[in-house]
Scaffold this motif. Structure first.
Motif, PDB file in Angstrom:
ATOM      1  N   ILE A 151       0.878  -1.312   0.018  1.00  0.00           N
ATOM      2  CA  ILE A 151       0.355  -0.102   0.122  1.00  0.00           C
ATOM      3  C   ILE A 151       0.859   1.331   0.051  1.00  0.00           C
ATOM      4  O   ILE A 151       0.758   2.147  -0.688  1.00  0.00           O
ATOM      5  N   SER A 152       1.851   1.160   0.501  1.00  0.00           N
ATOM      6  CA  SER A 152       2.944   2.387   0.743  1.00  0.00           C
ATOM      7  C   SER A 152       3.354   2.729  -0.440  1.00  0.00           C
ATOM      8  O   SER A 152       3.669   3.755  -1.176  1.00  0.00           O
ATOM      9  N   TYR A 153       3.870   1.774  -1.373  1.00  0.00           N
ATOM     10  CA  TYR A 153       4.441   1.813  -2.874  1.00  0.00           C
ATOM     11  C   TYR A 153       3.450   2.225  -3.550  1.00  0.00           C
ATOM     12  O   TYR A 153       3.652   3.080  -4.366  1.00  0.00           O
ATOM     13  N   LEU A 154       2.208   1.727  -3.559  1.00  0.00           N
ATOM     14  CA  LEU A 154       1.140   2.022  -4.383  1.00  0.00           C
ATOM     15  C   LEU A 154       0.648   3.683  -4.190  1.00  0.00           C
ATOM     16  O   LEU A 154       0.627   4.254  -5.247  1.00  0.00           O
ATOM     17  N   THR A 155       0.524   3.957  -2.941  1.00  0.00           N
ATOM     18  CA  THR A 155       0.386   5.411  -2.565  1.00  0.00           C
ATOM     19  C   THR A 155       1.283   6.313  -2.896  1.00  0.00           C
ATOM     20  O   THR A 155       1.059   7.488  -3.709  1.00  0.00           O
ATOM     21  N   ARG A 156       2.582   5.929  -2.720  1.00  0.00           N
ATOM     22  CA  ARG A 156       3.717   6.914  -3.057  1.00  0.00           C
ATOM     23  C   ARG A 156       3.810   6.859  -4.711  1.00  0.00           C
ATOM     24  O   ARG A 156       4.327   8.150  -5.055  1.00  0.00           O
ATOM     25  N   SER A 157       3.486   6.024  -5.452  1.00  0.00           N
ATOM     26  CA  SER A 157       3.581   6.251  -6.917  1.00  0.00           C
ATOM     27  C   SER A 157       2.093   6.600  -7.454  1.00  0.00           C
ATOM     28  O   SER A 157       2.080   6.723  -8.708  1.00  0.00           O
ATOM     29  N   VAL A 158       1.177   7.101  -6.630  1.00  0.00           N
ATOM     30  CA  VAL A 158      -0.199   7.554  -7.062  1.00  0.00           C
ATOM     31  C   VAL A 158      -0.768   6.548  -8.037  1.00  0.00           C
ATOM     32  O   VAL A 158      -1.205   6.611  -8.942  1.00  0.00           O
ATOM     33  N   GLY A 159      -0.736   5.380  -7.518  1.00  0.00           N
ATOM     34  CA  GLY A 159      -1.301   4.235  -8.055  1.00  0.00           C
ATOM     35  C   GLY A 159      -0.670   3.325  -9.186  1.00  0.00           C
ATOM     36  O   GLY A 159      -1.055   2.414  -9.815  1.00  0.00           O
ATOM     37  N   LYS A 160       0.851   3.800  -9.494  1.00  0.00           N
ATOM     38  CA  LYS A 160       1.454   3.301 -10.637  1.00  0.00           C
ATOM     39  C   LYS A 160       1.988   1.955 -10.193  1.00  0.00           C
ATOM     40  O   LYS A 160       1.916   1.002 -11.132  1.00  0.00           O
ATOM     41  N   TYR A 161       2.416   1.851  -8.903  1.00  0.00           N
ATOM     42  CA  TYR A 161       3.165   0.473  -8.759  1.00  0.00           C
ATOM     43  C   TYR A 161       2.043  -0.537  -8.155  1.00  0.00           C
ATOM     44  O   TYR A 161       2.329  -0.861  -7.041  1.00  0.00           O
ATOM     45  N   ASP A 162       1.448  -0.930  -8.908  1.00  0.00           N
ATOM     46  CA  ASP A 162       0.175  -1.948  -8.520  1.00  0.00           C
ATOM     47  C   ASP A 162       1.126  -3.275  -8.889  1.00  0.00           C
ATOM     48  O   ASP A 162       2.138  -3.488  -9.177  1.00  0.00           O
ATOM     49  N   LEU A 163       0.332  -4.399  -8.842  1.00  0.00           N
ATOM     50  CA  LEU A 163       0.816  -5.822  -8.721  1.00  0.00           C
ATOM     51  C   LEU A 163       1.231  -6.042 -10.262  1.00  0.00           C
ATOM     52  O   LEU A 163       2.150  -6.674 -10.797  1.00  0.00           O
ATOM     53  N   HIS A 164       0.524  -5.615 -11.345  1.00  0.00           N
ATOM     54  CA  HIS A 164       0.807  -5.903 -12.644  1.00  0.00           C
ATOM     55  C   HIS A 164       2.177  -5.074 -12.909  1.00  0.00           C
ATOM     56  O   HIS A 164       3.261  -5.596 -13.476  1.00  0.00           O
ATOM     57  N   TRP A 165       2.491  -3.784 -12.327  1.00  0.00           N
ATOM     58  CA  TRP A 165       3.653  -3.179 -12.648  1.00  0.00           C
ATOM     59  C   TRP A 165       4.931  -3.894 -11.779  1.00  0.00           C
ATOM     60  O   TRP A 165       5.998  -3.930 -12.332  1.00  0.00           O
ATOM     61  N   LEU A 166       4.333  -4.341 -10.658  1.00  0.00           N
ATOM     62  CA  LEU A 166       5.433  -4.976  -9.942  1.00  0.00           C
ATOM     63  C   LEU A 166       6.083  -6.149 -10.639  1.00  0.00           C
ATOM     64  O   LEU A 166       7.165  -6.507 -10.764  1.00  0.00           O
ATOM     65  N   MET A 167       5.206  -7.030 -11.169  1.00  0.00           N
ATOM     66  CA  MET A 167       5.509  -8.329 -11.548  1.00  0.00           C
ATOM     67  C   MET A 167       6.419  -7.972 -13.081  1.00  0.00           C
ATOM     68  O   MET A 167       7.044  -8.997 -13.489  1.00  0.00           O
ATOM     69  N   GLU A 168       6.225  -7.020 -13.623  1.00  0.00           N
ATOM     70  CA  GLU A 168       6.848  -6.702 -14.767  1.00  0.00           C
ATOM     71  C   GLU A 168       8.098  -6.015 -14.587  1.00  0.00           C
ATOM     72  O   GLU A 168       9.248  -6.088 -15.263  1.00  0.00           O
ATOM     73  N   ASN A 169       8.141  -5.255 -13.425  1.00  0.00           N
ATOM     74  CA  ASN A 169       9.477  -4.313 -13.275  1.00  0.00           C
ATOM     75  C   ASN A 169      10.298  -4.624 -12.001  1.00  0.00           C
ATOM     76  O   ASN A 169      11.733  -4.394 -11.986  1.00  0.00           O
ATOM     77  N   THR A 170       9.795  -5.007 -10.763  1.00  0.00           N
ATOM     78  CA  THR A 170      10.328  -5.266  -9.723  1.00  0.00           C
ATOM     79  C   THR A 170      11.403  -6.630  -9.945  1.00  0.00           C
ATOM     80  O   THR A 170      10.867  -7.611 -10.338  1.00  0.00           O
ATOM     81  N   ALA A 171      12.402  -6.529  -9.528  1.00  0.00           N
ATOM     82  CA  ALA A 171      13.464  -7.722  -9.437  1.00  0.00           C
ATOM     83  C   ALA A 171      13.507  -8.369  -8.296  1.00  0.00           C
ATOM     84  O   ALA A 171      13.763  -9.637  -8.135  1.00  0.00           O
ATOM     85  N   ILE A 172      13.473  -7.902  -7.358  1.00  0.00           N
ATOM     86  CA  ILE A 172      13.699  -8.287  -5.706  1.00  0.00           C
ATOM     87  C   ILE A 172      12.343  -8.103  -4.940  1.00  0.00           C
ATOM     88  O   ILE A 172      12.175  -6.838  -4.717  1.00  0.00           O
ATOM     89  N   LEU A 173      11.893  -9.105  -4.256  1.00  0.00           N
ATOM     90  CA  LEU A 173      11.102  -8.814  -3.256  1.00  0.00           C
ATOM     91  C   LEU A 173      11.670  -9.294  -1.989  1.00  0.00           C
ATOM     92  O   LEU A 173      12.104 -10.549  -1.636  1.00  0.00           O
ATOM     93  N   HIS A 174      11.709  -8.442  -1.094  1.00  0.00           N
ATOM     94  CA  HIS A 174      12.449  -8.703   0.344  1.00  0.00           C
ATOM     95  C   HIS A 174      11.297  -8.924   1.135  1.00  0.00           C
ATOM     96  O   HIS A 174      10.497  -7.899   1.693  1.00  0.00           O
ATOM     97  N   PHE A 175      11.442  -9.996   2.223  1.00  0.00           N
ATOM     98  CA  PHE A 175      10.392 -10.237   3.223  1.00  0.00           C
ATOM     99  C   PHE A 175      11.181  -9.706   4.495  1.00  0.00           C
ATOM    100  O   PHE A 175      11.494 -10.370   5.343  1.00  0.00           O
ATOM    101  N   CYS A 176      11.169  -8.428   4.655  1.00  0.00           N
ATOM    102  CA  CYS A 176      11.693  -7.936   5.851  1.00  0.00           C
ATOM    103  C   CYS A 176      11.023  -8.009   7.084  1.00  0.00           C
ATOM    104  O   CYS A 176       9.701  -8.188   6.971  1.00  0.00           O
ATOM    105  N   GLY A 177      11.622  -7.986   8.152  1.00  0.00           N
ATOM    106  CA  GLY A 177      10.541  -8.224   9.348  1.00  0.00           C
ATOM    107  C   GLY A 177      10.319  -9.685   9.601  1.00  0.00           C
ATOM    108  O   GLY A 177      10.727 -10.515   8.988  1.00  0.00           O
ATOM    109  N   LYS A 178       9.380  -9.799  10.448  1.00  0.00           N
ATOM    110  CA  LYS A 178       8.601 -10.959  10.784  1.00  0.00           C
ATOM    111  C   LYS A 178       7.319 -10.801  11.008  1.00  0.00           C
ATOM    112  O   LYS A 178       6.745  -9.738  11.192  1.00  0.00           O
ATOM    113  N   PRO A 179       6.316 -12.059  10.637  1.00  0.00           N
ATOM    114  CA  PRO A 179       6.951 -13.275  10.618  1.00  0.00           C
ATOM    115  C   PRO A 179       7.419 -13.370   8.834  1.00  0.00           C
ATOM    116  O   PRO A 179       6.996 -12.571   8.129  1.00  0.00           O
TER     117      PRO A 179
END
Length: 274
Positions: A221-249
């Motif tokens: 939600i933070s990425y989506l808000t910061r990008s004014v809706g641009k970084y949705d799941l479709h954008w992410l799967m096309e452009n993001t290279a690394i998903l980092h599971f920071c924190g826990k669990p």
């Protein structure tokens, strides 16, 4: 350096070997035509414990170079009992890895690679010590707090993904400076190696976009808000290279329910059928 040969650095103990396998399997899905050497710096992992990882990388036709740290490596290092020894491994990787190796891409085990890493691997560091991303969120409130806490004047870099110039690292990073920083800021260190990295070497870091190279999986939600809706799941799967599971669990734990937990579990299941 061959464009199609990548050198990956990981520093884990025996408890993180299975997540490491999943991370490397996800990377393999997007680098099947590339030669990869995985450098594993560790303290006490046995060859028996390493066997499943060696078998997996053998299927990829990748090389595993496991470097066991000698006991005297930490002579003079402060408060080793309080901080995990692995924190020293990545900070001091220039002194541990072979001198003929000039760059390495460090990756945390708690991430997924979902697109090619070649653009990062081939990046011109322009004399910088390393390239890393920041996790500033929408309001960027934490930057000011970290600057005050660590006496810095730059963004706070996440050490989970780092493209490191090993020659510069050998010149700038040493155990003495790290030890002095730990002793001076001991009560203020929340994430020891990351805090030390930012305090001592933040000015030598080249910033890279986290939405591509170190996406915090908790903060869709933070990425989506910061990008004014641009970084949705479709954008992410096309452009993001690394998903980092920071924190826990973590996504392999039962309580994990991030937007990307199912994706992680699917990679883990695929790997079991390899």
């Amino acid at each position: 350096m061959k464009d199609k040969e990548m050198h990956i650095l990981v520093t884990v103990d025996e408890n993180y070997l299975k997540p490491l396998e999943v991370m490397l399997y996800s990377m393999y899905q997007h680098h099947q035509k590339h030669k990869v050497v995985v450098w594993l710096i560790h303290e006490k992992i046995t060859e028996k414990q390493l066997a499943p990882l060696r078998k997996l990388l053998g299927k990829f036709k990748w090389d595993l170079e496991a470097l066991k740290i000698k006991d005297d490596f930490f002579e003079g290092a402060p408060t080793v009992a309080r901080y995990p020894k692995e924190m020293y491994f990545r900070l001091l990787c220039g002194d541990i890895l072979p001198k003929e190796l000039h760059r390495v891409l460090y990756l945390d085990p708690d991430l997924l690679v979902i697109n090619s890493l070649l653009p990062l691997w081939q990046m011109d560091l322009e004399g910088s010590l390393l390239a890393a991303a920041t996790h500033t969120g929408v309001t960027n409130i934490t930057t000011g707090l970290n600057n005050l806490r660590l006496n810095t004047d730059h963004n706070y870099y996440n050490s989970g993904v780092m493209l490191i110039d090993l020659d510069v690292a050998r010149d700038k990073i040493n155990l003495k400076d790290i030890g002095e920083t730990i002793e001076k800021y001991a009560s203020l260190l929340l994430l020891p190696d990351q805090d030390v990295l930012n305090h001592l070497y933040g000015h030598y870091i080249k910033e890279i976009p986290d939405e591509i190279w170190n996406y915090d999986a908790r903060k869709y939600i933070s990425y989506l808000t910061r990008s004014v809706g641009k970084y949705d799941l479709h954008w992410l799967m096309e452009n993001t290279a690394i998903l980092h599971f920071c924190g826990k669990p973590k996504p392999w734990q039962a309580k994990s329910d991030t937007k990307f937990t199912a994706l992680y579990l699917d990679y883990a299941r695929q790997m079991e059928y390899l």
